[in-house]
Design a protein around this motif. Structure first.
Motif, mmCIF file in Angstrom:
data_model
loop_
_atom_site.group_PDB
_atom_site.id
_atom_site.type_symbol
_atom_site.label_atom_id
_atom_site.label_comp_id
_atom_site.label_asym_id
_atom_site.label_seq_id
_atom_site.Cartn_x
_atom_site.Cartn_y
_atom_site.Cartn_z
ATOM 1 N N MET A 104 3.586 -35.831 -9.717
ATOM 2 C CA MET A 104 2.947 -36.028 -11.009
ATOM 3 C C MET A 104 2.384 -34.710 -11.518
ATOM 4 S SD MET A 104 1.046 -39.712 -10.511
ATOM 5 C CE MET A 104 0.565 -39.795 -12.215
ATOM 6 N N ARG A 105 2.527 -34.495 -12.836
ATOM 7 C CA ARG A 105 1.951 -33.330 -13.484
ATOM 8 C C ARG A 105 1.075 -33.805 -14.633
ATOM 9 N NH1 ARG A 105 7.363 -31.319 -13.610
ATOM 10 N NH2 ARG A 105 7.331 -31.284 -15.884
ATOM 11 N N ASP A 106 -0.131 -33.311 -14.688
ATOM 12 C CA ASP A 106 -1.077 -33.722 -15.726
ATOM 13 C C ASP A 106 -1.292 -35.232 -15.708
ATOM 14 O OD1 ASP A 106 -1.257 -31.061 -16.598
ATOM 15 O OD2 ASP A 106 0.521 -31.319 -17.853
ATOM 16 N N GLY A 107 -1.218 -35.802 -14.519
ATOM 17 C CA GLY A 107 -1.472 -37.226 -14.379
ATOM 18 C C GLY A 107 -0.315 -38.117 -14.783
ATOM 19 N N VAL A 108 0.857 -37.525 -15.028
ATOM 20 C CA VAL A 108 2.002 -38.303 -15.490
ATOM 21 C C VAL A 108 3.174 -38.087 -14.550
ATOM 22 C CG1 VAL A 108 3.586 -38.727 -17.406
ATOM 23 C CG2 VAL A 108 1.230 -38.014 -17.872
ATOM 24 N N GLY A 109 3.836 -39.186 -14.170
ATOM 25 C CA GLY A 109 5.021 -39.078 -13.335
ATOM 26 C C GLY A 109 6.138 -38.376 -14.082
ATOM 27 N N LYS A 110 6.760 -37.405 -13.441
ATOM 28 C CA LYS A 110 7.810 -36.616 -14.069
ATOM 29 C C LYS A 110 9.113 -36.744 -13.292
ATOM 30 C CE LYS A 110 5.255 -34.443 -17.250
ATOM 31 N NZ LYS A 110 5.528 -34.452 -18.703
ATOM 32 N N PHE A 111 10.220 -36.473 -13.978
ATOM 33 C CA PHE A 111 11.524 -36.393 -13.347
ATOM 34 C C PHE A 111 12.048 -34.978 -13.539
ATOM 35 C CE2 PHE A 111 10.952 -40.852 -14.138
ATOM 36 C CZ PHE A 111 11.560 -41.488 -13.071
ATOM 37 N N SER A 112 12.319 -34.305 -12.429
ATOM 38 C CA SER A 112 12.824 -32.941 -12.515
ATOM 39 C C SER A 112 14.335 -32.951 -12.330
ATOM 40 C CB SER A 112 12.163 -32.053 -11.460
ATOM 41 O OG SER A 112 12.440 -32.534 -10.162
ATOM 42 N N LEU A 113 14.964 -31.842 -12.693
ATOM 43 C CA LEU A 113 16.413 -31.752 -12.554
ATOM 44 C C LEU A 113 16.775 -31.771 -11.077
ATOM 45 C CD1 LEU A 113 18.793 -31.511 -14.492
ATOM 46 C CD2 LEU A 113 18.758 -29.038 -14.127
ATOM 47 N N ASN A 114 17.710 -32.613 -10.718
ATOM 48 C CA ASN A 114 18.119 -32.762 -9.329
ATOM 49 C C ASN A 114 18.998 -31.587 -8.900
ATOM 50 O OD1 ASN A 114 18.284 -34.024 -6.857
ATOM 51 N ND2 ASN A 114 19.039 -35.969 -7.681
ATOM 52 N N ILE A 115 19.265 -31.512 -7.619
ATOM 53 C CA ILE A 115 20.172 -30.495 -7.086
ATOM 54 C C ILE A 115 21.563 -31.109 -6.986
ATOM 55 C CG2 ILE A 115 20.694 -29.036 -5.101
ATOM 56 C CD1 ILE A 115 17.682 -29.087 -4.458
ATOM 57 N N PRO A 394 -11.091 -36.974 -12.567
ATOM 58 C CA PRO A 394 -11.020 -36.238 -13.830
ATOM 59 C C PRO A 394 -10.093 -36.925 -14.836
ATOM 60 C CG PRO A 394 -9.609 -35.215 -12.195
ATOM 61 C CD PRO A 394 -10.349 -36.306 -11.482
ATOM 62 N N ALA A 395 -9.932 -36.275 -15.984
ATOM 63 C CA ALA A 395 -9.151 -36.857 -17.074
ATOM 64 C C ALA A 395 -7.704 -37.118 -16.664
ATOM 65 C CB ALA A 395 -9.201 -35.945 -18.291
ATOM 66 N N SER A 396 -7.140 -36.268 -15.809
ATOM 67 C CA SER A 396 -5.739 -36.428 -15.401
ATOM 68 C C SER A 396 -5.543 -37.740 -14.641
ATOM 69 C CB SER A 396 -5.284 -35.252 -14.548
ATOM 70 O OG SER A 396 -6.075 -35.139 -13.382
ATOM 71 N N LYS A 397 -6.533 -38.101 -13.776
ATOM 72 C CA LYS A 397 -6.431 -39.364 -13.033
ATOM 73 C C LYS A 397 -6.633 -40.558 -13.962
ATOM 74 C CE LYS A 397 -7.757 -37.743 -8.442
ATOM 75 N NZ LYS A 397 -8.695 -37.911 -7.303
ATOM 76 N N ARG A 398 -7.514 -40.400 -14.928
ATOM 77 C CA ARG A 398 -7.733 -41.474 -15.904
ATOM 78 C C ARG A 398 -6.456 -41.710 -16.717
ATOM 79 N NH1 ARG A 398 -11.977 -39.647 -17.838
ATOM 80 N NH2 ARG A 398 -11.242 -38.576 -19.712
ATOM 81 N N TYR A 399 -5.822 -40.628 -17.132
ATOM 82 C CA TYR A 399 -4.595 -40.731 -17.923
ATOM 83 C C TYR A 399 -3.485 -41.395 -17.115
ATOM 84 C CZ TYR A 399 -0.890 -39.255 -21.127
ATOM 85 O OH TYR A 399 0.160 -39.232 -22.020
ATOM 86 N N ALA A 400 -3.402 -41.057 -15.817
ATOM 87 C CA ALA A 400 -2.385 -41.668 -14.950
ATOM 88 C C ALA A 400 -2.616 -43.162 -14.815
ATOM 89 C CB ALA A 400 -2.403 -40.995 -13.581
ATOM 90 N N ALA A 401 -3.894 -43.562 -14.694
ATOM 91 C CA ALA A 401 -4.224 -44.983 -14.566
ATOM 92 C C ALA A 401 -3.842 -45.743 -15.827
ATOM 93 C CB ALA A 401 -5.713 -45.144 -14.277
ATOM 94 N N ILE A 402 -4.083 -45.131 -16.984
ATOM 95 C CA ILE A 402 -3.732 -45.773 -18.249
ATOM 96 C C ILE A 402 -2.218 -45.948 -18.350
ATOM 97 C CG2 ILE A 402 -3.740 -45.502 -20.768
ATOM 98 C CD1 ILE A 402 -6.386 -43.902 -20.399
ATOM 99 N N LYS A 403 -1.484 -44.897 -17.993
ATOM 100 C CA LYS A 403 -0.031 -44.928 -18.103
ATOM 101 C C LYS A 403 0.590 -46.029 -17.242
ATOM 102 C CE LYS A 403 1.388 -41.653 -20.937
ATOM 103 N NZ LYS A 403 2.282 -41.961 -22.079
ATOM 104 N N SER A 404 -0.061 -46.336 -16.108
ATOM 105 C CA SER A 404 0.488 -47.364 -15.226
ATOM 106 C C SER A 404 -0.133 -48.733 -15.467
ATOM 107 C CB SER A 404 0.285 -46.959 -13.761
ATOM 108 O OG SER A 404 -1.090 -46.819 -13.456
ATOM 109 N N ASP A 405 -1.049 -48.823 -16.418
ATOM 110 C CA ASP A 405 -1.651 -50.112 -16.747
ATOM 111 C C ASP A 405 -0.564 -51.074 -17.228
ATOM 112 O OD1 ASP A 405 -4.381 -51.587 -17.618
ATOM 113 O OD2 ASP A 405 -2.826 -51.926 -19.132
ATOM 114 N N PRO A 406 -0.506 -52.295 -16.700
ATOM 115 C CA PRO A 406 0.586 -53.217 -17.054
ATOM 116 C C PRO A 406 0.629 -53.575 -18.534
ATOM 117 C CG PRO A 406 -1.122 -54.345 -15.790
ATOM 118 C CD PRO A 406 -1.423 -52.888 -15.705
ATOM 119 N N PHE A 407 -0.518 -53.621 -19.197
ATOM 120 C CA PHE A 407 -0.512 -53.958 -20.620
ATOM 121 C C PHE A 407 -0.055 -52.766 -21.462
ATOM 122 C CE2 PHE A 407 -3.463 -56.929 -18.688
ATOM 123 C CZ PHE A 407 -3.001 -58.132 -19.203
#
Length: 474
Positions: A104-115, A394-407
């Motif tokens: 996760m970067r900035d509290g958000v799950g990311k997908f990077s380019l694979n090998i 911090p804010a990054s963890k709060r943002y991650a929690a919001i992003k994964s909130d089911p609603f």
């Protein structure tokens, strides 16, 4: 020469003698596959009815004969399913193949380019007209530029080649005037690229009214797109002019004969699609409630968190994409939260081997005239959900929690019996009903004709022209 041998082997897997166009393509493909420059790109641009899918299927079989690994990709799950069916070989979404989940970067799950761990593989990418290269705002995938990432991924493998397959007469990605993955000028950024064009309709397709009329529309596009194309019905058994008064009976018959999943109505706008969906469900399917078991729903905004919560599913599906079709299996209960309505439900992902998923569905988007929640509504939902996580720092963890909130991450859906053409692109149905909606003279331009051509070519067996302007037939 090896290139000629390859060309002949591809031809041997075709069920008919190649046309002049096709033979030129086979010769070009043979030369490309022995080209010493691994970074060269090949574009197979083919109009409807020119035998493009036949050539691709033959190419797959020939490469397998030579012991060359083939990787089949498409922009969407539905397009990958179509590619698998005509090639006889498993196909995957581009995103599934070229990206991997990263930290996760900035509290958000990311997908990077694979090998790219393949060696000497040929990557065949169908429906390339749908591939965008515009920087996607706040994209969680790689650079946010899909075409850039695709080319980079293929080139990181040893001796791998990229073949882009598509139809430049179809609609380009939303907001673009051309399809960058089929456009020589756009592709020049990546270095050498070779283009082969299939224009000649094969003899086997000449009796198809669908392809005959698609060809007339395409010729009008090439001529600059002015004026109504003259559609031909004649004795064609697969194209029908349909008054609105006969729509419900004809749809009901089509559903009965072909199954609901093999029939679609294609419209010009979300507002028109909403009206159709409401009418179809009430009059043709006898469904009175807003949403019921068995309903086919289209996801109208990418969703990333639900698959992450299912370990088995996440191995097959990285995320649920805008345009994916799901079938409602059951509703456990309804919820109202944050000023919106939701349903706790189990759905089947019909484009991904009918995998089951437990999730929340947002019901408000079903009848919205916009494609999904607009910016103001999204902001409203975020602000209200955020209040429940104000204590997290911090804010990054709060943002991650919001992003994964089911609603907050609920699947935004609409009914999928009638869809816009952009949503239908990449898919095929046995019976397609097309309604062009309001149409003034000045609206008949290249953009409209691309819409019409794309809509017509979604049909494989029957095409119905609903309430079509008489000027198409004069």
């Amino acid at each position: 020469m090896l290139s000629q041998h390859i060309s002949k082997r591809i031809s041997s897997h075709m069920s008919f003698l190649p046309t002049a166009d096709q033979q030129a393509l086979l010769d070009s493909l043979g030369a490309f596959l022995v080209e010493p420059n691994d970074e060269a790109l090949f574009v197979l641009n083919g109009y409807a009815g020119t035998g493009k899918t036949t050539v691709v299927a033959a190419l797959v079989h020939a490469l397998q004969e030579f012991g060359r690994q083939v990787v089949l990709l498409a922009p969407t799950g539905r397009a990958a399913k179509v590619m698998s069916s005509y090639s006889g070989h498993a196909a995957y979404t581009i995103h599934k193949k070229i990206y991997r989940q990263a930290a996760m970067r900035d509290g958000v799950g990311k997908f990077s380019l694979n090998i790219n761990q393949h060696s000497n593989a040929v990557f065949l990418v169908d429906e390339a007209s749908m591939i965008s290269n515009s920087a996607a705002e706040q994209s969680i995938f790689g650079s946010g530029r899909l075409l850039d990432d695709l080319v980079t991924f293929v080139r990181t493998g040893k001796g791998c080649r990229l073949v882009l397959v598509g139809d430049s007469a179809q609609l380009p990605p939303v907001g673009l005037a051309v399809s960058p993955a089929l456009d020589a000028k756009s592709l020049s950024f990546y270095g050498k690229n070779e283009h082969a064009f299939l224009r000649e309709v094969v003899r086997q397709a000449e009796d198809s009214g669908i392809l005959c009329n698609a060809t007339h529309i395409r010729e009008r596009i090439e001529a600059g797109g002015q004026g109504f194309p003259r559609l031909q019905l004649g004795s064609f058994p697969d194209v029908h002019r349909l008054p609105g008064a006969e729509l419900v009976d004809t749809l009901t018959t089509a559903y009965s004969k072909l199954g609901v999943d093999n029939v679609v109505v294609i419209t010009r706008s979300n507002k028109q699609a909403n009206r159709y969906n409401a009418g179809i469900r009430a009059a043709a399917l006898g469904k009175e409630e807003e949403i019921v078991q068995g309903d086919r729903l289209m996801v109208v905004k990418n969703s990333y968190s639900w698959t992450e919560q299912d370990a088995a599913l996440s191995k097959e599906v990285d995320f649920i994409a805008n345009g994916d079709i799901v079938e409602l299996q059951r509703i456990r209960r309804y919820r109202e939260m944050y000023g919106f309505r939701f349903a706790e439900a189990t759905v089947v992902l019909t484009d991904y081997n009918n995998a089951e998923l437990d999730c929340l569905l947002m019901l408000d988007t079903i009848s919205m005239e916009s494609a999904a929640l607009n910016a103001e509504q999204s902001k409203q939902l975020f602000a209200k959900v955020q209040e429940d996580y104000a204590h997290i720092t911090p804010a990054s963890k709060r943002y991650a929690a919001i992003k994964s909130d089911p609603f907050f991450s609920a699947l935004q859906v609409k009914h999928a019996y009638a869809v816009t053409c952009h949503k239908a692109q990449g898919g095929q149905w046995k019976a397609v009903f097309v309604d062009h909606g309001y149409l003034a003279d000045e609206m008949v331009n290249v953009e409209f004709l691309r819409w019409l051509y794309t809509a017509f070519t979604r049909a494989t067996e029957q095409l119905y022209l609903v309430n079509f302007d008489k000027r198409f037939f004069e």
